[in-house]
Motif scaffolding. Structure first.
Motif: not given
Length: 197
Positions: A6-10, A52-54
């Motif tokens: 959901v977007g770049a940080r969620a 996202p990678d984490e």
């Protein structure tokens, strides 16, 4: 398990059920995932303000039984004089006194919050204790009301409409913005009900 970004940080992680969601949330917090919010629900966990990678790397090492949901124990005194005690006794095939005995003998755990600030969905009643919601919800359920719906138990933090079967009431404050953790029954909290003396 499915991950929806959901977007770049969620992202929203879809899991099997509320126990798995609470497990994933507790497990990820214990591993120090850098996330502004980790919010378990009935079958999802929202990771907000995260990398996202984490999250992807973390999820490769998780299994539904990986987390310990053995949080702090909160004892909740209840005045068992609710208007639906006899209905619950009828569903359970026992006396009102036996309803109280059963309800106070089970340790429940808060799996997720919702509906209103401070309202926690408490799991732990066996499947044979499931009860239906009222056919017609009440326009106003008093604050502190302890109710059942399906195998869930919950306490209404404020007066509101509701359709759960009501066993009684408690005076325990469930939501207090002055506390470090405003919700008394945050996910992972263990709960024991007892008869108010």
């Amino acid at each position: 398990m499915r991950v929806v970004w959901v977007g770049a940080r969620a992202c929203l992680v879809e899991v099997e059920d509320a126990v798995a969601a609470a497990s994933l949330a507790a497990w990820s917090r214990a591993r120090g995932l850098r996330s502004e919010e980790v919010v378990p629900a009935a079958a999802t966990v929202l990771f907000d303000g995260t990398d996202p990678d984490e999250v992807s790397a973390l999820l490769r090492h998780w299994s539904p039984d990986a987390a310990d949901l053995d949080g702090p124990l909160v004892r909740v005194p209840v005045d068992y004089s609710g208007p639906d005690l006899e209905d619950v006794a009828g569903h359970w095939g026992c006396s009102v006194d036996e309803v109280v005995r059963i309800h106070t003998s089970v340790e429940l755990v808060a799996l997720f919050s919702g509906f209103a600030p401070g309202f926690s969905y408490l799991a732990g009643l066996p499947a044979e204790r499931a009860v239906p919601r009222r056919s017609s919800p009440r326009a106003r359920v008093p604050a502190g009301s302890v109710g059942l719906a399906d195998t869930w138990c919950g306490i209404y933090p404020t007066a509101s409409p509701g359709g759960w079967l009501l066993l009684g009431t408690t005076d325990v404050p469930l939501w207090d913005v002055a506390r470090e953790q405003p919700a008394l029954l945050a996910p992972g909290t263990r709960v024991r009900f007892e008869v108010r003396g």
